[in-house]
Design an enzyme around this catalytic site. Sequence first.
Site, PDB file in Angstrom:
ATOM      1  N   GLY A  97       3.920   3.143  -0.781  1.00  0.00           N
ATOM      2  CA  GLY A  97       4.535   2.051  -0.030  1.00  0.00           C
ATOM      3  C   GLY A  97       5.028   0.909  -0.917  1.00  0.00           C
ATOM      4  O   GLY A  97       5.500   1.118  -2.038  1.00  0.00           O
ATOM      5  N   ASP A 140     -11.429  -0.102  -5.330  1.00  0.00           N
ATOM      6  CA  ASP A 140     -11.592  -0.506  -3.933  1.00  0.00           C
ATOM      7  C   ASP A 140     -11.647  -2.032  -3.923  1.00  0.00           C
ATOM      8  O   ASP A 140     -12.601  -2.628  -4.439  1.00  0.00           O
ATOM      9  CB  ASP A 140     -12.891   0.093  -3.379  1.00  0.00           C
ATOM     10  N   TYR A 151      -4.263  -7.780  13.495  1.00  0.00           N
ATOM     11  CA  TYR A 151      -3.431  -7.755  12.277  1.00  0.00           C
ATOM     12  C   TYR A 151      -2.800  -9.131  12.033  1.00  0.00           C
ATOM     13  O   TYR A 151      -2.860  -9.676  10.930  1.00  0.00           O
ATOM     14  CB  TYR A 151      -2.348  -6.688  12.447  1.00  0.00           C
ATOM     15  N   PRO A 182       4.640   5.155   4.040  1.00  0.00           N
ATOM     16  CA  PRO A 182       3.817   6.246   4.598  1.00  0.00           C
ATOM     17  C   PRO A 182       2.938   5.798   5.768  1.00  0.00           C
ATOM     18  O   PRO A 182       2.783   6.533   6.750  1.00  0.00           O
ATOM     19  CB  PRO A 182       2.976   6.683   3.398  1.00  0.00           C
TER      20      PRO A 182
HETATM   21  P1  NAD Z   1       0.600   1.709   3.049  1.00  0.00           P
HETATM   22  O1  NAD Z   1      -0.135   1.117   4.198  1.00  0.00           O
HETATM   23  O2  NAD Z   1       1.428   2.920   3.291  1.00  0.00           O
HETATM   24  O3  NAD Z   1      -0.416   1.990   1.858  1.00  0.00           O
HETATM   25  C1  NAD Z   1      -1.516   1.167   1.652  1.00  0.00           C
HETATM   26  C2  NAD Z   1      -2.170   1.536   0.338  1.00  0.00           C
HETATM   27  O4  NAD Z   1      -3.354   0.735   0.244  1.00  0.00           O
HETATM   28  C3  NAD Z   1      -2.597   2.979   0.237  1.00  0.00           C
HETATM   29  O5  NAD Z   1      -2.169   3.523  -1.008  1.00  0.00           O
HETATM   30  C4  NAD Z   1      -4.120   2.911   0.312  1.00  0.00           C
HETATM   31  O6  NAD Z   1      -4.773   3.948  -0.405  1.00  0.00           O
HETATM   32  C5  NAD Z   1      -4.386   1.535  -0.285  1.00  0.00           C
HETATM   33  N1  NAD Z   1      -5.693   0.995   0.093  1.00  0.00           N
HETATM   34  C6  NAD Z   1      -6.266   1.031   1.318  1.00  0.00           C
HETATM   35  N2  NAD Z   1      -7.492   0.474   1.273  1.00  0.00           N
HETATM   36  C7  NAD Z   1      -7.690   0.068  -0.006  1.00  0.00           C
HETATM   37  C8  NAD Z   1      -8.765  -0.564  -0.683  1.00  0.00           C
HETATM   38  N3  NAD Z   1      -9.901  -0.881  -0.041  1.00  0.00           N
HETATM   39  N4  NAD Z   1      -8.638  -0.836  -2.002  1.00  0.00           N
HETATM   40  C9  NAD Z   1      -7.509  -0.509  -2.665  1.00  0.00           C
HETATM   41  N5  NAD Z   1      -6.450   0.109  -2.078  1.00  0.00           N
HETATM   42  C10 NAD Z   1      -6.557   0.388  -0.768  1.00  0.00           C
HETATM   43  O7  NAD Z   1       1.504   0.580   2.368  1.00  0.00           O
HETATM   44  P2  NAD Z   1       2.505  -0.464   3.014  1.00  0.00           P
HETATM   45  O8  NAD Z   1       2.926  -0.064   4.402  1.00  0.00           O
HETATM   46  O9  NAD Z   1       3.504  -0.701   1.958  1.00  0.00           O
HETATM   47  O10 NAD Z   1       1.602  -1.780   3.197  1.00  0.00           O
HETATM   48  C11 NAD Z   1       1.217  -2.548   2.076  1.00  0.00           C
HETATM   49  C12 NAD Z   1       0.943  -3.968   2.528  1.00  0.00           C
HETATM   50  O11 NAD Z   1       2.120  -4.494   3.137  1.00  0.00           O
HETATM   51  C13 NAD Z   1      -0.167  -4.105   3.574  1.00  0.00           C
HETATM   52  O12 NAD Z   1      -0.902  -5.279   3.314  1.00  0.00           O
HETATM   53  C14 NAD Z   1       0.600  -4.240   4.873  1.00  0.00           C
HETATM   54  O13 NAD Z   1      -0.130  -4.924   5.860  1.00  0.00           O
HETATM   55  C15 NAD Z   1       1.796  -5.033   4.405  1.00  0.00           C
HETATM   56  N6  NAD Z   1       2.963  -4.953   5.282  1.00  0.00           N
HETATM   57  C16 NAD Z   1       3.505  -3.757   5.584  1.00  0.00           C
HETATM   58  C17 NAD Z   1       4.600  -3.705   6.443  1.00  0.00           C
HETATM   59  C18 NAD Z   1       5.219  -2.388   6.836  1.00  0.00           C
HETATM   60  O14 NAD Z   1       6.012  -2.369   7.797  1.00  0.00           O
HETATM   61  N7  NAD Z   1       4.927  -1.288   6.154  1.00  0.00           N
HETATM   62  C19 NAD Z   1       5.138  -4.881   6.975  1.00  0.00           C
HETATM   63  C20 NAD Z   1       4.560  -6.115   6.618  1.00  0.00           C
HETATM   64  C21 NAD Z   1       3.466  -6.140   5.763  1.00  0.00           C
END
Ligand code: NAD
Length: 249
Positions: A16, A58, A151, A187
């Site tokens: 991501g 983590d 959230y 993802p």
């Molecule tokens: P994602 O959710 O697809 O992936 C998240 C990653 O975080 C994964 O690789 C997972 O293994 C890792 N992870 C989970 N728990 C963890 C932990 N305890 N320690 C270390 N790593 C950990 O990625 P994304 O959708 O790009 O989201 C990333 C961030 O962006 C998040 O904070 C999400 O809330 C934020 N966000 C996402 C969106 C969206 O639409 N995708 C929009 C706004 C904000």
Amino acid sequence: MRLKDKTVLISAAGQGIGRASAIACAREGAKVFAVDINDETLATLPAEAPGIETRKLDVCDRASIDALVAELPELDGLFNCAGFVHHGTVLDIGEDDWDFSFDLNVRSMYRMTQAFLPGMRLRAKATGSASILNMSSMASSIKGFPVRTLYGATKAAVIGLTKGIAADFVAEGIRCNALCPGTVDTPSLRGRIASAPDPVEAEKNFIARQPMGRLATVDDLTPMVVYLLSDESRFVSGQALLVDGGVTI
Ligand code: NAD
């Protein structure tokens, strides 16, 4: 090379936005430490750009964070990107859900910042600048969305945390900002769509709330990440920066 001579650490870098940010920062000349709880997705990352090292971490585990601080050089940039999307109204939130989301989405940022900030202060003293970037969302104190109460509460807290850190360290050249994306094709978003009762309808609805008529790609976000971690943003601190395709116009 906009991040030449910078050392940055990015969490949730296995996939991501975090992963794309690690690649973008490395391509701009940064030494990148990419961390994630999932070492399988991390394993393929160094091949995508020079200058990326990976560590399994983590962000909810204080002892592992402290061990990593002891191992790594002092950082110029820290991007706290890890987060989880809870689905439901306030009536659906269990005590465990509340604790899990706040631990991963907010408390992890307090832990990571507290652990890495002493080294960043030394770097800022030597170079004049260091930058912390916290992942928030348009779904936060900025705007409410259906079934995103927990959230949104966590991401609003991220903005408060960000402003507090920014206020305390602004005179030392340390900046702290929050990134607030719209809906990004990652993802985990694909997982949320797939697990909906009607995935085709769910995808249509996610797109419909984006006035530009499409989801963001991760590379719609990475230019802002590079900007905020670089000295180009040297006069920007304590801000919640939206990259939302016009949702909040
Ligand atoms: P994602 O959710 O697809 O992936 C998240 C990653 O975080 C994964 O690789 C997972 O293994 C890792 N992870 C989970 N728990 C963890 C932990 N305890 N320690 C270390 N790593 C950990 O990625 P994304 O959708 O790009 O989201 C990333 C961030 O962006 C998040 O904070 C999400 O809330 C934020 N966000 C996402 C969106 C969206 O639409 N995708 C929009 C706004 C904000």
